[in-house]
Design a protein around this motif. Structure first.
Motif, PDB file in Angstrom:
ATOM      1  N   GLY A  19      54.667   5.922  15.467  1.00 50.94           N
ATOM      2  CA  GLY A  19      55.533   5.604  16.595  1.00 50.94           C
ATOM      3  C   GLY A  19      54.713   5.275  17.834  1.00 50.94           C
ATOM      4  N   ASP A  58      54.479   6.576  20.708  1.00 51.39           N
ATOM      5  CA  ASP A  58      53.779   7.686  21.368  1.00 51.39           C
ATOM      6  C   ASP A  58      52.433   7.969  20.703  1.00 51.39           C
ATOM      7  OD1 ASP A  58      55.276   8.473  19.119  1.00 51.39           O
ATOM      8  OD2 ASP A  58      55.551  10.509  19.826  1.00 51.39           O
ATOM      9  N   ARG A  95      58.704   3.233  20.622  1.00 48.40           N
ATOM     10  CA  ARG A  95      59.555   4.384  20.883  1.00 48.40           C
ATOM     11  C   ARG A  95      59.927   4.376  22.342  1.00 48.40           C
ATOM     12  NH1 ARG A  95      58.312  10.160  18.231  1.00 48.40           N
ATOM     13  NH2 ARG A  95      60.291  10.605  19.181  1.00 48.40           N
ATOM     14  N   SER A 149      53.193   1.916  23.784  1.00 46.34           N
ATOM     15  CA  SER A 149      53.076   1.289  22.457  1.00 46.34           C
ATOM     16  C   SER A 149      52.088   0.127  22.444  1.00 46.34           C
ATOM     17  CB  SER A 149      54.442   0.817  21.943  1.00 46.34           C
ATOM     18  OG  SER A 149      55.373   1.861  21.944  1.00 46.34           O
ATOM     19  N   GLN A 198      65.740   0.920  18.367  1.00 40.70           N
ATOM     20  CA  GLN A 198      65.174   2.137  18.942  1.00 40.70           C
ATOM     21  C   GLN A 198      66.266   3.177  19.135  1.00 40.70           C
ATOM     22  OE1 GLN A 198      62.299   1.801  22.097  1.00 40.70           O
ATOM     23  NE2 GLN A 198      61.880  -0.330  21.559  1.00 40.70           N
ATOM     24  N   ASP A 254      66.676   6.955  20.485  1.00 36.43           N
ATOM     25  CA  ASP A 254      66.012   8.035  21.224  1.00 36.43           C
ATOM     26  C   ASP A 254      66.533   9.378  20.704  1.00 36.43           C
ATOM     27  OD1 ASP A 254      64.467   9.409  22.983  1.00 36.43           O
ATOM     28  OD2 ASP A 254      65.583   8.862  24.781  1.00 36.43           O
ATOM     29  N   SER A 311      65.314  13.078  18.652  1.00 38.17           N
ATOM     30  CA  SER A 311      64.179  13.930  18.287  1.00 38.17           C
ATOM     31  C   SER A 311      64.659  15.161  17.528  1.00 38.17           C
ATOM     32  CB  SER A 311      63.425  14.366  19.544  1.00 38.17           C
ATOM     33  OG  SER A 311      64.209  15.287  20.282  1.00 38.17           O
TER      34      SER A 311
END
Length: 194
Positions: free
Chosen positions: A106, A108, A133, A138, A151, A153, A155
């Motif tokens: 990803g 990050d 992400r 990126s 995408q 968002d 987690s």
């Protein structure tokens, strides 16, 4: 020779975002399969100790059970210890020389590539496929094949918080994974859903 994508992570728990990325990269990268590989002891982030490595692997198996081209891999959990990508991929290539491996990361993680253990050696043995992400730059000087994916968002932290607070997790993770979490009472969950 099969082209295999590796999507590593804590998968604590595995969610819709993981499955979306794995499936999108499989098609966009023209991969035969994507293996979702839970870490035994992750070097980058330590997850709360409320789901064991075996429970996380079982949840990944439940998540990919009926999705063509996606597979759960117990490789890192069986190896045990800290999961450095270079060590894992070196061993995997030695064990499975008939496959060509791609490591999916990803945005990050793309931003952190300069800090990775043995990054130069790693680049000699595998290719990276990157997905953007939300909130990550990126971008990298390292060779990363970028794949456009929707995408989301989402987690595992958010999902664990929802379970703890008794909020809804519907559509955030596969129903079989939610049922297992409630059955095992992981993340402070109750046996009933809202």
């Amino acid at each position: 020779m099969k082209r295999i994508g590796i999507l590593g992570g804590t998968f604590n728990p595995p969610h819709t975002g993981h499955l979306l990325i794995a499936n999108e990269v499989r098609y966009a990268g023209d991969l035969d399969e994507v293996w979702l590989m839970p870490t035994a002891v992750p070097p980058h982030k330590t997850a709360a100790g409320d789901a064991t490595a075996e429970q996380r692997l079982h949840m990944v198996k439940l998540a990919v059970d009926e999705i063509e081209g996606l597979r759960a891999s117990s490789f890192e959990i069986e190896r045990g210890g800290v999961s450095y990508t270079y060590d894992t991929m070196s061993q995997l290539i030695q064990d499975e020389p008939q496959h060509e491996f791609y490591f999916i990361i990803g945005g990050d993680m793309i931003d952190q590539l300069p800090t990775w253990y043995k990054i130069d050696e790693l680049l000699q043995i595998i290719k990276f496929i990157g997905v953007k992400r939300p909130g990550a730059v990126s971008a990298s000087d390292f060779p990363v094949q970028m794949v456009e994916t929707p995408q989301l968002d989402l987690s595992s932290t958010l999902i664990r918080q929802r379970f703890l607070e008794g909020g809804t997790v519907q559509l955030l993770l596969p129903p079989a994974v939610e049922a297992y979490i409630r059955e095992e009472r992981l993340y402070g969950s109750s046996t009933s859903s809202k």
